[in-house]
Design a protein around this motif. Structure first.
Motif, PDB file in Angstrom:
ATOM      1  N   SER A  13       6.523 -64.130 -39.400  1.00 23.99           N
ATOM      2  CA  SER A  13       5.240 -63.995 -40.079  1.00 23.99           C
ATOM      3  C   SER A  13       5.381 -63.952 -41.585  1.00 23.99           C
ATOM      4  O   SER A  13       4.769 -64.737 -42.280  1.00 23.99           O
ATOM      5  CB  SER A  13       4.528 -62.739 -39.576  1.00 23.99           C
ATOM      6  N   PRO A  14       6.139 -63.013 -42.162  1.00 19.35           N
ATOM      7  CA  PRO A  14       6.189 -62.911 -43.619  1.00 19.35           C
ATOM      8  C   PRO A  14       6.866 -64.123 -44.232  1.00 19.35           C
ATOM      9  O   PRO A  14       7.908 -64.573 -43.768  1.00 19.35           O
ATOM     10  CB  PRO A  14       6.993 -61.638 -43.879  1.00 19.35           C
ATOM     11  N   GLY A  27       9.591 -57.180 -40.410  1.00 18.50           N
ATOM     12  CA  GLY A  27       8.528 -58.164 -40.315  1.00 18.50           C
ATOM     13  C   GLY A  27       8.923 -59.377 -39.501  1.00 18.50           C
ATOM     14  O   GLY A  27       8.089 -60.022 -38.872  1.00 18.50           O
ATOM     15  N   LYS A  30       8.338 -59.055 -35.581  1.00 14.22           N
ATOM     16  CA  LYS A  30       7.001 -58.687 -35.131  1.00 14.22           C
ATOM     17  C   LYS A  30       6.772 -59.211 -33.721  1.00 14.22           C
ATOM     18  O   LYS A  30       7.140 -60.337 -33.390  1.00 14.22           O
ATOM     19  CB  LYS A  30       5.946 -59.252 -36.086  1.00 14.22           C
ATOM     20  N   SER A 207      -1.994 -61.319 -42.491  1.00 17.91           N
ATOM     21  CA  SER A 207      -0.942 -61.167 -41.492  1.00 17.91           C
ATOM     22  C   SER A 207       0.041 -62.334 -41.541  1.00 17.91           C
ATOM     23  O   SER A 207       1.252 -62.148 -41.385  1.00 17.91           O
ATOM     24  CB  SER A 207      -1.563 -61.052 -40.098  1.00 17.91           C
ATOM     25  N   ARG A 208      -0.456 -63.540 -41.764  1.00 21.30           N
ATOM     26  CA  ARG A 208       0.423 -64.705 -41.802  1.00 21.30           C
ATOM     27  C   ARG A 208       1.215 -64.785 -43.102  1.00 21.30           C
ATOM     28  O   ARG A 208       2.382 -65.177 -43.109  1.00 21.30           O
ATOM     29  CB  ARG A 208      -0.398 -65.977 -41.624  1.00 21.30           C
ATOM     30  N   GLY A 210       1.803 -62.102 -45.365  1.00 24.14           N
ATOM     31  CA  GLY A 210       2.621 -60.920 -45.618  1.00 24.14           C
ATOM     32  C   GLY A 210       2.427 -60.407 -47.032  1.00 24.14           C
ATOM     33  O   GLY A 210       1.717 -60.983 -47.856  1.00 24.14           O
ATOM     34  N   GLU A 218       5.651 -52.716 -46.315  1.00 23.22           N
ATOM     35  CA  GLU A 218       5.129 -54.018 -45.923  1.00 23.22           C
ATOM     36  C   GLU A 218       3.850 -53.834 -45.113  1.00 23.22           C
ATOM     37  O   GLU A 218       3.675 -52.835 -44.426  1.00 23.22           O
ATOM     38  CB  GLU A 218       6.185 -54.776 -45.118  1.00 23.22           C
ATOM     39  N   CYS A 221      -0.272 -55.359 -40.786  1.00 24.17           N
ATOM     40  CA  CYS A 221      -0.691 -56.531 -40.019  1.00 24.17           C
ATOM     41  C   CYS A 221       0.422 -57.567 -39.920  1.00 24.17           C
ATOM     42  O   CYS A 221       0.414 -58.391 -38.995  1.00 24.17           O
ATOM     43  CB  CYS A 221      -1.940 -57.149 -40.652  1.00 24.17           C
ATOM     44  N   SER A 222       1.374 -57.561 -40.843  1.00 20.43           N
ATOM     45  CA  SER A 222       2.460 -58.536 -40.822  1.00 20.43           C
ATOM     46  C   SER A 222       3.730 -57.985 -40.185  1.00 20.43           C
ATOM     47  O   SER A 222       4.728 -58.705 -40.103  1.00 20.43           O
ATOM     48  CB  SER A 222       2.774 -59.021 -42.239  1.00 20.43           C
ATOM     49  N   THR A 223       3.736 -56.735 -39.763  1.00 19.75           N
ATOM     50  CA  THR A 223       4.931 -56.144 -39.167  1.00 19.75           C
ATOM     51  C   THR A 223       4.720 -55.766 -37.701  1.00 19.75           C
ATOM     52  O   THR A 223       5.479 -56.170 -36.835  1.00 19.75           O
ATOM     53  CB  THR A 223       5.373 -54.901 -39.939  1.00 19.75           C
TER      54      THR A 223
END
Length: 460
Positions: A13-14, A27, A30, A207-208, A210, A218, A221-223
């Protein structure tokens, strides 16, 4: 999976993980699931579950059929069937019976899973997949320029290429509905691929992409956060937070998701707080409510023209509120009652559970040491080599002879014991106290010798 796959750009994600190839906050991991059934021995006639969960970029997960019974493990790259033709490559996240539990959790039926797993990814498939991922950054910037040239009120946030380079999915955010038909025509002519536009929310965009939140960590939503619940300003109001949009909003521009984390605890504590208490009437004046400490169960009031605040317990607030309803005004907010304080009892650790004292071993060792020292001094030899006799108190005399314990048993000057020697009267005033004792050997010349055979008796 893990951070090793982040260098390839898939399944993470991040965006920052692609540059360093490592992750400090998790991250990259996830939505990873620990398969606690992998180490368990299955029955002999057990038939493995044919559905496998595959993970793609942006924490997207889907279920695929493993009809060919290909042996797969977590983290393997596999070639799967794409939704609109062609193929795609993803990572295996779960296999076995744990997939059945995940399908029940996500409410997916077995008959609804139609897409298949083709094979394990070959080196040629992986090279083509990496080349497609390297094109995403340049494609996104070119698409943004096209959107600006058409004056479209939309923001392109991410692009996801299919592994066979035949399709690209563009994720965008917009406040309202956008007519992007002309944009799709120009992007198809420029990139020579099939285009799919997918609108996402502000939270999904954060979230996408990061990032780092105001807490220094962090983004949730991104982890680890997967579902995004609605957050309203009432959550901040119940927690007595200042309704400042700049402080309550996250990087997505919406209210922070963490406002809902402790909301249930505050709601339970607010059950004991009285409602509609803006002011209390007293003989001193009307006291206005300034602040409420929910967990300490105190409410702070202040009188007009006074700067100091008074902390009033909730029980007292309810009493004054009831008195005001009855038309009674108390003298003051607080009632000072002298309470007789009982003397504090000293805590003594008695034998209340049928055990001995806590210091019983120390006392026993102390007594044993005293006995050992006493016996050691008693049996210690004198310098002449003979054991020292002890007196009544247990101490040896200076000349090595036993000291009589009774005054009447002391020896007379002639060598015989005087059984009834009177005590000197007057204590220290006795005149005979300082008289010198006759030497025992003074009259030895007058005593008869054993060889003379005389009849003289010894002097009395």
């Amino acid at each position: 999976m893990g951070c090793g796959s982040c260098s390839t750009g898939g399944g993470c994600s991040p965006a920052g993980c692609k540059s360093n190839g490592s992750c400090l906050t998790g991250g990259c991991s996830k939505l990873d699931v620990y398969d606690w059934l992998s180490q368990m021995d299955m029955p002999v006639n057990y038939k493995p579950f044919q559905i496998v969960e595959i993970k793609f970029k942006g924490s997207r997960k889907e279920f695929y059929l493993n009809n060919d019974n290909v042996y797969l493990e977590n983290g393997d790259l596999v070639v799967v069937e794409a939704a609109t033709g062609g193929y795609d490559i993803g990572h295996v996240s779960i296999t076995g019976e744990l997939v059945r539990m995940q399908m029940v959790k996500r409410r997916v039926k077995e008959e609804d899973v139609l897409k298949k797993i083709y094979r394990r990814a070959t080196p040629a498939d992986v090279d083509k997949w990496k080349a497609a991922k390297d094109m995403e950054w340049e494609t996104m910037h070119s698409a943004r320029k096209l959107a600006l040239s058409l004056n479209l009120s939309m923001k392109l946030s991410d692009v996801d290429y299919q592994a066979d380079k035949t399709k690209a999915t563009f994720y965008y955010t917009a406040e309202g509905r956008v007519d992007f038909r002309e944009l799709i025509k120009k992007m198809a002519e420029t990139f020579r691929i099939r285009i799919e536009m997918r609108q996402i929310g502000m939270r999904q965009e954060a979230s996408r992409l990061g990032g780092i939140g105001s807490c220094g960590r962090e983004l949730c939503c991104s982890t680890w956060l997967t579902d995004f619940k609605t957050v309203s300003t009432s959550a901040a109001r119940y927690q007595n937070l200042s309704l400042n949009t700049l402080k309550l909003a996250g990087q997505c521009g919406k209210l922070k998701c963490c406002l809902n984390y402790e909301l249930d605890t505050y709601m339970d504590a607010l059950k004991h707080i009285p409602d509609n208490v803006n002011y209390l009437k007293t003989l001193k004046g009307d006291a206005r409510l300034q602040k409420t400490d929910i967990f300490k169960k105190q409410m702070w009031f202040s009188y007009p023209r006074e700067e100091s605040w008074i902390a009033v317990p909730i029980r007292r607030v309810k009493e004054i509120q009831q008195m005001n309803k009855d038309g009674v005004l108390p003298d003051d907010l607080l009632v000072f009652v002298e309470v007789e304080t009982e003397p504090v009892k000293a805590l003594d650790y008695e034998n209340v559970v049928g055990q001995d004292s806590l210091t019983r071993l120390d006392e026993r060792n102390r007594n044993n040491n005293k006995k050992k020292n006493k016996n050691r001094n008693k049996n210690k030899p004198n310098p002449s080599g003979q054991p020292r006799p002890a007196n009544a108190a247990g101490q040896p005399t200076p000349n090595g002879q036993p000291r009589p314990t009774n005054v009447a048993e002391q020896p007379a000057p002639g060598g015989q014991v005087n059984p009834q020697r009177p005590k000197p009267e007057g204590g220290n005033n006795n005149p005979n106290r300082n008289r010198k004792r006759p030497n025992k050997n003074r009259n030895n010349s007058n005593r008869p010798n054993g060889n003379t055979g005389g009849n003289e008796s010894p002097k009395q």
